[in-house]
Design a protein around this motif. Structure first.
Motif, mmCIF file in Angstrom:
data_model
loop_
_atom_site.group_PDB
_atom_site.id
_atom_site.type_symbol
_atom_site.label_atom_id
_atom_site.label_comp_id
_atom_site.label_asym_id
_atom_site.label_seq_id
_atom_site.Cartn_x
_atom_site.Cartn_y
_atom_site.Cartn_z
ATOM 1 N N VAL A 39 0.836 -1.200 0.000
ATOM 2 C CA VAL A 39 0.000 0.000 0.000
ATOM 3 C C VAL A 39 0.873 1.253 0.000
ATOM 4 N N VAL A 40 1.937 1.246 0.807
ATOM 5 C CA VAL A 40 2.852 2.392 0.854
ATOM 6 C C VAL A 40 3.485 2.613 -0.517
ATOM 7 N N ASP A 42 2.248 1.741 -3.501
ATOM 8 C CA ASP A 42 1.219 2.263 -4.405
ATOM 9 C C ASP A 42 0.947 3.740 -4.123
ATOM 10 N N THR A 43 0.878 4.082 -2.842
ATOM 11 C CA THR A 43 0.617 5.466 -2.449
ATOM 12 C C THR A 43 1.760 6.374 -2.888
ATOM 13 N N ASN A 46 1.428 6.997 -6.553
ATOM 14 C CA ASN A 46 0.291 7.887 -6.790
ATOM 15 C C ASN A 46 0.660 9.337 -6.501
ATOM 16 N N ILE A 47 1.447 9.545 -5.455
ATOM 17 C CA ILE A 47 1.867 10.895 -5.077
ATOM 18 C C ILE A 47 2.775 11.499 -6.144
ATOM 19 N N LEU A 199 2.822 11.094 2.986
ATOM 20 C CA LEU A 199 2.905 9.700 2.528
ATOM 21 C C LEU A 199 2.381 8.751 3.593
ATOM 22 N N GLU A 202 -1.522 9.324 4.170
ATOM 23 C CA GLU A 202 -2.281 8.831 3.028
ATOM 24 C C GLU A 202 -2.277 7.297 3.005
ATOM 25 N N SER A 203 -1.122 6.693 3.312
ATOM 26 C CA SER A 203 -1.041 5.232 3.378
ATOM 27 C C SER A 203 -1.910 4.683 4.503
ATOM 28 N N VAL A 206 -5.566 4.664 3.438
ATOM 29 C CA VAL A 206 -5.881 3.546 2.542
ATOM 30 C C VAL A 206 -5.932 2.235 3.320
ATOM 31 N N THR A 223 -4.339 14.085 6.730
ATOM 32 C CA THR A 223 -3.929 13.862 5.351
ATOM 33 C C THR A 223 -4.253 15.071 4.485
ATOM 34 N N LYS A 227 -1.543 17.442 2.657
ATOM 35 C CA LYS A 227 -1.598 17.538 1.201
ATOM 36 C C LYS A 227 -1.541 18.995 0.762
#
Length: 249
Positions: A39-40, A42-43, A46-47, A199, A202-203, A206, A223, A227
């Protein structure tokens, strides 16, 4: 290592603690830890995919095809996100005389090369992807480049008396690359320290959604706040506001 940065293991341990899950000494200690690490990752991607992050800007080389059938073709390396500027060494004796090669929109590039008359100084080159004919100078150094497919770069000329094809060693690019994310304990994601809280939060958001069936309001709030912060604080150097320039340069 900057105080705010963390290894992947530390990030996973942080998220496990927030989820009241069992702690680990390595991300390989449990299936849950491995899932969180994914997940980290993927995040992270995405960032960086939706932002221009200064740390990911660098000088770069493009990959020369080194093929006389495509003498001015280069390909983008897999990790290149965007090329912002391009130069080529136009010296005839390896004295490193770099000239900026200007970007040319594909339609304008075609309009330009189509006006060239075939002859001793103009070679008919078939484009690598599209198969269309391009009239390329073979007696001078390039001045412009384009890309028809976002896979290959095509320059408008090459000096055959110096090199039969344009050389990878002579091209210099500047732009943004995608960093590598390693699913190992000691890996530190390639982000500025100020972006690590974003990061992590956000992780976490999710992970709570996937593994706990819902987001934590406090984490969601943190988050969003982080952001907004990182969008306005990405450069280490404070830069002057850009102003429109009028008239000739």
């Amino acid at each position: 290592m900057a105080a705010m940065t963390k290894t992947l293991l530390e990030i996973v341990q942080n998220i496990l603690s927030s989820m009241d899950s069992e702690d680990v000494n390595s991300i390989s200690d449990s299936v849950e830890a491995e899932q969180i690490a994914q997940v980290v990752e993927d995040t992270f991607y995405n960032i960086i995919a939706t932002r221009s992050i200064p740390e990911h800007e660098s000088l770069m080389k493009l990959t020369a095809l080194s093929d006389v059938n495509f003498p001015t073709h280069f390909s983008y390396p897999a990790n290149v996100k965007v090329v912002k500027k391009l130069w080529y060494d136009v010296s005839d004796n390896d004295t490193f005389e770099y000239r900026e090669i200007r970007w040319c929109e594909p339609e304008d590039f075609l309009d330009m090369v189509d006006t060239r008359a075939l002859g001793a100084t103009v070679t008919n080159v078939v484009d690598k992807s599209g198969g269309t004919n391009l009239r390329i100078f073979n007696d001078r150094h390039p001045t412009v480049y384009t890309s028809f497919d976002d896979d290959y770069i095509v320059l408008d000329a090459h000096k055959a008396s110096v090199d039969t094809t344009l050389q990878e060693s002579k091209i210099r690019g500047f732009g943004t690359t995608y960093p590598i994310f390693s699913l190992t304990d000691a890996h530190v994601p390639d982000l500025d320290a100020t972006m690590f809280p974003y990061l992590i939060n956000e992780s976490k958001s999710v992970c709570f959604s996937i593994f706990k069936g819902g987001a934590d309001p406090k984490i969601e709030q943190a988050t969003k706040r982080q952001k907004n912060y990182v969008q306005n604080d990405q450069h280490k150097q404070i830069k002057a506001s850009k102003r429109n320039r009028y008239g000739r340069r």
